[in-house]
Design a protein around this motif. Structure first.
Motif, short mmCIF file in Angstrom:
data_model
loop_
_atom_site.label_atom_id
_atom_site.label_comp_id
_atom_site.label_asym_id
_atom_site.label_seq_id
_atom_site.Cartn_x
_atom_site.Cartn_y
_atom_site.Cartn_z
N ALA A 11 42.16 -15.20 14.08
CA ALA A 11 41.41 -15.63 15.10
C ALA A 11 41.89 -16.86 15.82
O ALA A 11 42.44 -17.65 15.41
CB ALA A 11 40.05 -16.08 14.57
N GLU A 12 41.77 -17.05 17.19
CA GLU A 12 42.15 -17.94 18.05
C GLU A 12 40.76 -18.59 18.55
O GLU A 12 39.63 -17.91 18.06
CB GLU A 12 42.64 -17.26 19.47
N LYS A 13 40.86 -19.91 18.86
CA LYS A 13 39.69 -20.37 19.20
C LYS A 13 38.63 -19.90 20.26
O LYS A 13 37.50 -19.70 19.83
CB LYS A 13 40.13 -21.74 19.95
N GLY A 14 39.08 -19.12 21.22
CA GLY A 14 38.28 -18.14 22.14
C GLY A 14 37.68 -17.03 21.26
O GLY A 14 37.03 -16.49 22.04
N ASP A 15 38.06 -16.69 20.18
CA ASP A 15 37.17 -15.69 19.51
C ASP A 15 36.13 -16.10 18.92
O ASP A 15 35.30 -15.02 18.36
CB ASP A 15 38.44 -14.98 18.38
N ARG A 52 37.10 -7.02 22.96
CA ARG A 52 36.27 -8.01 22.40
C ARG A 52 36.33 -7.84 20.87
O ARG A 52 36.98 -6.70 20.25
CB ARG A 52 34.68 -7.69 22.56
N VAL A 53 35.73 -9.03 20.22
CA VAL A 53 35.83 -9.33 18.66
C VAL A 53 34.85 -8.24 18.34
O VAL A 53 33.69 -8.38 18.69
CB VAL A 53 35.30 -10.59 18.40
N VAL A 54 35.18 -7.22 17.37
CA VAL A 54 34.10 -6.17 16.89
C VAL A 54 33.99 -6.62 15.24
O VAL A 54 33.14 -5.90 14.51
CB VAL A 54 34.41 -4.96 17.12
#
Length: 158
Positions: A11-15, A52-54
């Motif tokens: 994960a990156e901060k934006g996730d 998108r994160v799923v």
């Protein structure tokens, strides 16, 4: 186990905002509290699909007396609209790859006995199931922080 259009990565901060929403939809009570609190503090994998994160998995490694260096999938969740597509399996497979790279001999997770989806996924992926009261469960309850759970799943990594 590749799923077309799915990417699993750290994960990156934006996730984290989208990952937190998935945890919120997936857990209640203390499970929601701890999964949200540990988000980004533990190593966090995300599954990305359609931009998108799923899915999200929070993982860590711990040294134990009985199993040596063991890797733990602490929390794993898939967005309800994306469940049943193999996203959870892809998150677990990527976690196992990382664990092997870090010299872990075992991968483990814990859950409640009524979480049939999680139990089914892990056992289909080669994890052995141990119940509260069994030796394996009692040895790993502390390292997995499985105090509210009654099932521990363990896989020897090759």
């Amino acid at each position: 186990m590749a799923l077309t259009g799915l990417q699993v990565r750290f994960a990156e901060k934006g996730d984290l905002k989208q990952a937190k929403e998935i945890l919120r939809k997936s857990f209640t009570g203390s499970y929601r509290y701890w999964s949200e609190l540990l988000l980004g503090r533990l190593d966090t994998l995300v599954a990305i699909m359609d931009g998108r994160v799923v899915g999200v998995a929070e993982i860590y490694t711990k040294e134990t007396k009985t199993h040596g260096k063991i890797s733990v999938i602490s929390f794993i969740a898939v967005d309800p609209g994306y469940r049943g597509r193999g996203i959870g399996k892809n998150l677990v497979a990527e976690a196992e790859k990382i664990f092997r790279e870090h010299g872990c001999r075992y991968s483990a997770a814990s859950t409640r006995r009524d979480n049939l989806a999680s139990i089914g996924m892990f056992t289909k992926m080669g994890y052995s199931l141990y119940r509260r009261g069994e030796k394996e469960f009692e040895e790993l309850e502390g390292p997995l922080y499985a105090y509210e759970d009654d099932i521990i799943l363990v896989k020897k990594l090759g």
